[in-house]
Design an enzyme around this catalytic site. Structure first.
Site, PDB file in Angstrom:
ATOM      1  N   HIS A  78       0.832  -1.204   0.000  1.00 57.41           N
ATOM      2  CA  HIS A  78       0.000   0.000   0.000  1.00 57.41           C
ATOM      3  C   HIS A  78       0.874   1.265   0.000  1.00 57.41           C
ATOM      4  O   HIS A  78       0.689   2.167  -0.820  1.00 57.41           O
ATOM      5  CB  HIS A  78      -0.922  -0.015   1.225  1.00 57.41           C
ATOM      6  CG  HIS A  78      -1.834   1.168   1.332  1.00 57.41           C
ATOM      7  ND1 HIS A  78      -3.196   1.061   1.312  1.00 57.41           N
ATOM      8  CD2 HIS A  78      -1.570   2.501   1.441  1.00 57.41           C
ATOM      9  CE1 HIS A  78      -3.734   2.269   1.400  1.00 57.41           C
ATOM     10  NE2 HIS A  78      -2.761   3.168   1.491  1.00 57.41           N
ATOM     11  N   GLU A  79       1.839   1.303   0.906  1.00 58.02           N
ATOM     12  CA  GLU A  79       2.684   2.499   1.015  1.00 58.02           C
ATOM     13  C   GLU A  79       3.701   2.568  -0.126  1.00 58.02           C
ATOM     14  O   GLU A  79       3.991   3.646  -0.637  1.00 58.02           O
ATOM     15  CB  GLU A  79       3.403   2.542   2.370  1.00 58.02           C
ATOM     16  CG  GLU A  79       2.487   2.509   3.592  1.00 58.02           C
ATOM     17  CD  GLU A  79       1.370   3.558   3.576  1.00 58.02           C
ATOM     18  OE1 GLU A  79       1.524   4.597   2.904  1.00 58.02           O
ATOM     19  OE2 GLU A  79       0.333   3.329   4.210  1.00 58.02           O
ATOM     20  N   HIS A  82       2.215   4.195  -3.112  1.00 51.91           N
ATOM     21  CA  HIS A  82       2.193   5.661  -3.046  1.00 51.91           C
ATOM     22  C   HIS A  82       3.522   6.231  -3.542  1.00 51.91           C
ATOM     23  O   HIS A  82       3.560   7.202  -4.302  1.00 51.91           O
ATOM     24  CB  HIS A  82       1.959   6.143  -1.614  1.00 51.91           C
ATOM     25  CG  HIS A  82       0.531   6.042  -1.154  1.00 51.91           C
ATOM     26  ND1 HIS A  82      -0.517   6.584  -1.863  1.00 51.91           N
ATOM     27  CD2 HIS A  82      -0.018   5.469  -0.054  1.00 51.91           C
ATOM     28  CE1 HIS A  82      -1.653   6.343  -1.201  1.00 51.91           C
ATOM     29  NE2 HIS A  82      -1.379   5.671  -0.114  1.00 51.91           N
TER      30      HIS A  82
HETATM   31 ZN   LIG Z   1      -2.729   5.225   1.352  1.00 49.38          ZN
END
Ligand SMILES: [Zn+2]
Ligand SMILES: [Zn+2]
Length: 175
Positions: A78-79, A82
């Protein structure tokens, strides 16, 4: 609050997955990426966050220890997504969990995109007083500091925006 020590096995597991997903991204995007730094300084009920310019991922040590491998499998991609979105598309016109991020998760990192985590946050729920400035993230003040502000003997400024912190009696819902 003291930061709990993350067991080495979990740290290694987190690094292993980070490298695995980064290699996958390098192959698919035909681009080399430097390895982001990982640390365990995320606080509060947030599982993790990506510091784009710093090329850094912060993980919540309490939630990591409580949820182990499931946390790693969910939060690392998830990170990382980004960071990769930032590197590939920049910042302008990009919404945090928008099309680019979803594509990065699904097509590049091969994981199901989930905006929010579902780990129990009972043990990391705020005990303090939530103060606000101009930044989106509230600041948590201890009862001792809160009393000083309310008595007018102290004022605290946000280090980022330099605004004085003010107390909101009803805390905002975290997304
Ligand atoms: Zn996020
Ligand atoms: Zn601020």
């Amino acid at each position: 609050m003291k930061i709990p020590r993350v067991p080495l096995t979990l740290q290694l597991s987190a690094i292993r997955l980070l490298r695995e997903k980064l290699e996958l991204a390098s192959n698919k995007l035909e681009k080399t990426f430097t390895e982001p730094t990982l640390n365990y300084r995320q606080r509060g009920t947030t599982a993790g966050s990506a510091y784009l310019a710093e090329w850094q991922i912060r993980l919540n040590p309490v939630l990591l220890i409580e949820n182990g491998e499931a946390f790693i499998q969910e939060v690392i991609p998830h990170e990382l997504a980004h960071l990769l979105v930032y590197r590939c598309f920049g910042r302008a016109g990009i919404t945090p969990h928008g099309k680019e991020w979803q594509w990065m998760m699904q097509e590049v990192l091969e994981v199901t995109p989930q905006r929010t985590h579902k780990f129990s946050v009972e043990s990391v729920k705020s005990q303090g007083f939530m103060y606000h400035c101009r930044c989106p993230q509230p600041h948590e003040l201890s009862l001792r500091r809160h009393n000083k502000v309310q008595r007018g003997t102290s004022q605290y400024l946000c280090r980022k925006c330099k605004e004085p912190l003010s107390w909101l009696a009803t805390p905002q819902q975290k997304s």
